[in-house]
Design a protein around this motif. Sequence first.
Motif, PDB file in Angstrom:
ATOM      1  N   TYR A 219       0.852  -1.208   0.000  1.00 20.10           N
ATOM      2  CA  TYR A 219       0.000   0.000   0.000  1.00 20.10           C
ATOM      3  C   TYR A 219       0.879   1.247   0.000  1.00 20.10           C
ATOM      4  O   TYR A 219       1.989   1.258   0.534  1.00 20.10           O
ATOM      5  N   HIS A 220       0.348   2.285  -0.620  1.00 26.68           N
ATOM      6  CA  HIS A 220       1.070   3.550  -0.758  1.00 26.68           C
ATOM      7  C   HIS A 220       0.235   4.682  -0.162  1.00 26.68           C
ATOM      8  O   HIS A 220      -0.960   4.779  -0.441  1.00 26.68           O
ATOM      9  N   VAL A 221       0.889   5.514   0.615  1.00 25.86           N
ATOM     10  CA  VAL A 221       0.187   6.637   1.240  1.00 25.86           C
ATOM     11  C   VAL A 221       0.465   7.914   0.457  1.00 25.86           C
ATOM     12  O   VAL A 221       1.483   8.027  -0.238  1.00 25.86           O
ATOM     13  N   PRO A 222      -0.440   8.895   0.538  1.00 29.83           N
ATOM     14  CA  PRO A 222      -0.208  10.169  -0.163  1.00 29.83           C
ATOM     15  C   PRO A 222       1.143  10.769   0.237  1.00 29.83           C
ATOM     16  O   PRO A 222       1.518  10.771   1.395  1.00 29.83           O
ATOM     17  N   GLY A 223       1.871  11.237  -0.774  1.00 27.52           N
ATOM     18  CA  GLY A 223       3.189  11.805  -0.522  1.00 27.52           C
ATOM     19  C   GLY A 223       4.310  10.805  -0.703  1.00 27.52           C
ATOM     20  O   GLY A 223       5.489  11.182  -0.721  1.00 27.52           O
ATOM     21  N   GLY A 224       3.944   9.518  -0.835  1.00 29.03           N
ATOM     22  CA  GLY A 224       4.959   8.485  -1.033  1.00 29.03           C
ATOM     23  C   GLY A 224       5.579   8.581  -2.421  1.00 29.03           C
ATOM     24  O   GLY A 224       4.985   9.139  -3.354  1.00 29.03           O
ATOM     25  N   ARG A 225       6.764   8.002  -2.574  1.00 28.66           N
ATOM     26  CA  ARG A 225       7.523   8.129  -3.827  1.00 28.66           C
ATOM     27  C   ARG A 225       6.751   7.617  -5.028  1.00 28.66           C
ATOM     28  O   ARG A 225       6.774   8.236  -6.108  1.00 28.66           O
ATOM     29  N   TYR A 226       6.066   6.489  -4.865  1.00 27.65           N
ATOM     30  CA  TYR A 226       5.372   5.886  -6.018  1.00 27.65           C
ATOM     31  C   TYR A 226       3.853   6.071  -5.944  1.00 27.65           C
ATOM     32  O   TYR A 226       3.115   5.426  -6.701  1.00 27.65           O
ATOM     33  N   TYR A 227       3.404   6.939  -5.073  1.00 26.39           N
ATOM     34  CA  TYR A 227       1.955   7.093  -4.882  1.00 26.39           C
ATOM     35  C   TYR A 227       1.253   7.509  -6.173  1.00 26.39           C
ATOM     36  O   TYR A 227       0.279   6.874  -6.601  1.00 26.39           O
ATOM     37  N   ALA A 228       1.735   8.544  -6.813  1.00 23.82           N
ATOM     38  CA  ALA A 228       1.064   9.077  -8.008  1.00 23.82           C
ATOM     39  C   ALA A 228       1.060   8.076  -9.146  1.00 23.82           C
ATOM     40  O   ALA A 228       0.103   8.014  -9.939  1.00 23.82           O
ATOM     41  N   ALA A 229       2.120   7.273  -9.248  1.00 24.23           N
ATOM     42  CA  ALA A 229       2.241   6.335 -10.366  1.00 24.23           C
ATOM     43  C   ALA A 229       1.500   5.024 -10.120  1.00 24.23           C
ATOM     44  O   ALA A 229       1.318   4.227 -11.053  1.00 24.23           O
ATOM     45  N   THR A 230       1.074   4.795  -8.895  1.00 24.60           N
ATOM     46  CA  THR A 230       0.431   3.517  -8.553  1.00 24.60           C
ATOM     47  C   THR A 230      -1.005   3.448  -9.054  1.00 24.60           C
ATOM     48  O   THR A 230      -1.785   4.385  -8.894  1.00 24.60           O
TER      49      THR A 230
END
Length: 207
Positions: A174-185
């Motif tokens: 899981y990816h949280v907002p602000g994470g490195r791959y968040y936008a691309a996930t």
Amino acid sequence: MRTRLRTRSIALAMASAMLASTLALAAPAVAAESLGATQAASAAAELSIRVLPAKRVASSTPTISGRAIATVKLTAKPGRWTSGASLSYKWFADGKAISGATKSTLTLKSAQIGKRITVKVTGKKAGHTTVSKTSKPTAAVKSGKARPASKTSCPKAYPIKGNQTTRHTSDWIYHVPGGRYYAATHPEECFATETAARAAGYRASKV
């Protein structure tokens, strides 16, 4: 002449004796009546003290902050109460007490999904009447996860992206907002909290 004077003296003496006797007999009754009146007045005064109404604890209707979503923490806002009053809390789901839920906060669980939550605040203070107030109910509790809003985004209330297909690991991440791959996930599932994501079998992204 002497005989008349003697007769009058005897009569006066007898009258005095009779008056003294009457007063002696009446004295205990008068004393008893006086004592009874004093005791009655004392009892009435004591009774009037006992029935004086106690002060009521000044109170407000509590409110609840937080989203009604499983795994989200709700917080009771008690409002204004009498200074020095001791406050206690009790949470309910559809009117039924939630076991162990006696703090000012409540983390919603899957058992509460579909139910409306309320909190009762009770205020106590020495010399005051205890008062309890109950909040308005929340909306029905929703699940901690939801479907993606689009191929690359999640609903606002469920911002955490759950990714099940990755080229670098077999884990669900899981990816949280602000994470490195968040936008691309591209999420397969979306979650309200990290707790909900972990409960669904995901682990946190390491970057």
